[in-house]
Design an enzyme around this catalytic site. Structure first.
Site, short mmCIF file in Angstrom:
data_model
loop_
_atom_site.label_atom_id
_atom_site.label_comp_id
_atom_site.label_asym_id
_atom_site.label_seq_id
_atom_site.Cartn_x
_atom_site.Cartn_y
_atom_site.Cartn_z
N GLY A 45 2.04 -5.93 -0.03
CA GLY A 45 1.74 -4.94 -1.07
C GLY A 45 2.07 -3.50 -0.74
O GLY A 45 2.35 -2.71 -1.63
N ASP A 101 -2.04 -0.87 0.27
CA ASP A 101 -1.90 -0.54 -1.13
C ASP A 101 -3.24 -0.25 -1.78
O ASP A 101 -3.42 0.74 -2.46
CB ASP A 101 -1.15 -1.67 -1.87
CG ASP A 101 -1.73 -3.06 -1.58
OD1 ASP A 101 -2.75 -3.17 -0.86
OD2 ASP A 101 -1.15 -4.04 -2.07
N ASP A 104 -10.31 -3.01 -1.81
CA ASP A 104 -11.12 -3.70 -2.82
C ASP A 104 -12.42 -4.16 -2.17
O ASP A 104 -13.43 -3.47 -2.22
CB ASP A 104 -10.28 -4.84 -3.39
CG ASP A 104 -11.02 -5.68 -4.40
OD1 ASP A 104 -12.04 -5.22 -4.93
OD2 ASP A 104 -10.57 -6.80 -4.69
N LYS A 132 -10.81 0.84 -5.20
CA LYS A 132 -11.55 0.45 -6.40
C LYS A 132 -12.96 1.03 -6.34
O LYS A 132 -13.54 1.15 -5.26
CB LYS A 132 -11.63 -1.06 -6.51
CG LYS A 132 -10.30 -1.64 -6.95
CD LYS A 132 -10.46 -3.04 -7.47
CE LYS A 132 -9.09 -3.64 -7.68
NZ LYS A 132 -9.16 -5.08 -7.96
N PHE A 153 -8.14 -5.30 -12.27
CA PHE A 153 -7.00 -5.90 -11.57
C PHE A 153 -5.73 -5.16 -11.97
O PHE A 153 -5.40 -5.08 -13.15
CB PHE A 153 -6.88 -7.39 -11.89
CG PHE A 153 -5.81 -8.06 -11.09
CD1 PHE A 153 -6.03 -8.39 -9.76
CD2 PHE A 153 -4.57 -8.33 -11.65
CE1 PHE A 153 -5.02 -8.98 -8.99
CE2 PHE A 153 -3.56 -8.92 -10.90
CZ PHE A 153 -3.80 -9.25 -9.57
N ASP A 160 1.02 -7.10 -6.73
CA ASP A 160 1.55 -8.26 -7.45
C ASP A 160 0.49 -9.05 -8.20
O ASP A 160 -0.71 -8.94 -7.96
CB ASP A 160 2.17 -9.23 -6.45
CG ASP A 160 1.10 -9.96 -5.64
OD1 ASP A 160 0.26 -9.27 -5.01
OD2 ASP A 160 1.06 -11.20 -5.67
N ARG A 166 5.82 -6.53 -8.59
CA ARG A 166 5.77 -5.53 -7.51
C ARG A 166 6.74 -4.37 -7.78
O ARG A 166 6.55 -3.27 -7.30
CB ARG A 166 6.14 -6.16 -6.17
CG ARG A 166 5.15 -7.20 -5.67
CD ARG A 166 5.44 -7.53 -4.22
NE ARG A 166 4.79 -8.75 -3.76
CZ ARG A 166 3.54 -8.81 -3.30
NH1 ARG A 166 2.80 -7.72 -3.25
NH2 ARG A 166 3.02 -9.95 -2.90
P1 5GP Z 1 -9.60 -6.22 0.24
O1 5GP Z 1 -9.26 -6.97 1.49
O2 5GP Z 1 -10.02 -4.80 0.43
O3 5GP Z 1 -10.53 -7.01 -0.67
O4 5GP Z 1 -8.30 -6.19 -0.64
C1 5GP Z 1 -7.17 -5.69 -0.18
C2 5GP Z 1 -5.98 -6.52 -0.61
O5 5GP Z 1 -6.23 -7.36 -1.75
C3 5GP Z 1 -4.92 -5.56 -1.05
O6 5GP Z 1 -4.09 -5.22 0.04
C4 5GP Z 1 -4.18 -6.33 -2.11
O7 5GP Z 1 -3.17 -7.10 -1.50
C5 5GP Z 1 -5.21 -7.24 -2.71
N1 5GP Z 1 -5.80 -6.66 -3.94
C6 5GP Z 1 -7.02 -6.13 -4.09
N2 5GP Z 1 -7.22 -5.69 -5.35
C7 5GP Z 1 -6.09 -5.95 -6.02
C8 5GP Z 1 -5.66 -5.71 -7.38
O8 5GP Z 1 -6.35 -5.18 -8.25
N3 5GP Z 1 -4.40 -6.11 -7.68
C9 5GP Z 1 -3.58 -6.71 -6.78
N4 5GP Z 1 -2.37 -7.04 -7.21
N5 5GP Z 1 -3.94 -6.94 -5.49
C10 5GP Z 1 -5.18 -6.57 -5.13
MG MG Z 2 -2.42 -6.35 0.58
#
Ligand code: 5GP
Ligand code: MG
Length: 182
Positions: A45, A101, A104, A132, A153, A160, A166
Site C-alpha cells: 500500500g 499508507d 487503522d 482513521k 474504507f 486497494d 491502487r
Molecule cells: P492496521 O494494521 O493499522 O489495522 O492497518 C493497516 C493496514 O491495513 C494498512 O497498511 C492497509 O494496508 C490496510 N487498511 C487499513 N484500512 C484500510 C482502508 O480503509 N482501505 C484499504 N484499502 N486498506 C486499509
Molecule cells: Mg498496508
C-alpha cells in the site's frame, strides 16, 4: 473504475501539498548528524506515497522493503497483520523511517516497529499518510501524519480493494456495488 467511485475524500492536490509539508518536516529533523536516512515503505500500500515522498527529500538515502498483509483479498476489515517478507539490508546505526499508507487498528505498526528496533538502528521513526478516526489508531505513536479521516474504507493512492484501485490518483470511497468480490 471511475464508475466505482462514490466520493473523493482527499484530492490529489491536497495529497501533493501535504506530502510536500511532511517532506519539509522530515528534512528538518534529519539534516543534522549523518544527514542520511533509510526509508522502509510497507508493501504494497505505501508504494505510491513513498515514491512521491522520497523525491521531495533531498537527503542521502537507502530503501529497505517490508511486505505485510492485513487485508488479504476482498477484506474490508483487518484479518490480523502478517509479515510476509523483508529485504532490509543492514540497519545497524542507521536512521530508519518506516512509511505506511494508513493506520487503522495499529496492528501493522505494532508488528513491524519491534522488528526494525531489533536490528540496532540509530533511530526508528514512523510516517503514515492517513489515520482513521478510531481510539485504537490514536493510541499508536506516529512521528509524521498526513491526514485524519472518518472510519471509512478507502482506496486509491496505493490503497486497494482486492488488489485493485491502487492507481487512482485521489483517495476515494467506493460504491457498495464495487465492494462485492468479482
Ligand atoms: P492496521 O494494521 O493499522 O489495522 O492497518 C493497516 C493496514 O491495513 C494498512 O497498511 C492497509 O494496508 C490496510 N487498511 C487499513 N484500512 C484500510 C482502508 O480503509 N482501505 C484499504 N484499502 N486498506 C486499509
Ligand atoms: Mg498496508
Amino acid at each position: 473504475m471511475q464508475q466505482d467511485i462514490e466520493r473523493i475524500l482527499i484530492s490529489r492536490e491536497r495529497i501533493a501539498l501535504r506530502v510536500h509539508e511532511l517532506a519539509e518536516q522530515i528534512m528538518a529533523d534529519h539534516s543534522g548528524s549523518t544527514g542520511e536516512i533509510t526509508l522502509v515503505p510497507i508493501l504494497t500500500g505505501a508504494i505510491v506515497f513513498c515514491a512521491d515522498l522520497m523525491r521531495q527529500l533531498s537527503l542521502r538515502m537507502r530503501i529497505g522493503l517490508l511486505t505485510v498483509s492485513s487485508y488479504p483479498g476482498a477484506s474490508l476489515r483487518t484479518q490480523g497483520s502478517n509479515l510476509l517478507s523483508q529485504q532490509l539490508g543492514d540497519l545497524r546505526g542507521r536512521h530508519v523511517l518506516l512509511i505506511d499508507d494508513i493506520l487503522d487498528s495499529g496492528g501493522t505498526l505494532k508488528l513491524v516497529v519491534p522488528v526494525l528496533q531489533s536490528m540496532a538502528p540509530a533511530s526508528v521513526k514512523t510516517c503514515v499518510l492517513v489515520r482513521k478516526d478510531r481510539a485504537v489508531a490514536r493510541e499508536v505513536h506516529v512521528d509524521y501524519l498526513g491526514f485524519e479521516i472518518p472510519d471509512e474504507f478507502i482506496v486509491g493512492y496505493g490503497l486497494d480493494y482486492d488488489n485493485y484501485y491502487r492507481n487512482l490518483p485521489d483517495i476515494v470511497t467506493l460504491r457498495k456495488s464495487a465492494l462485492e468480490p468479482r
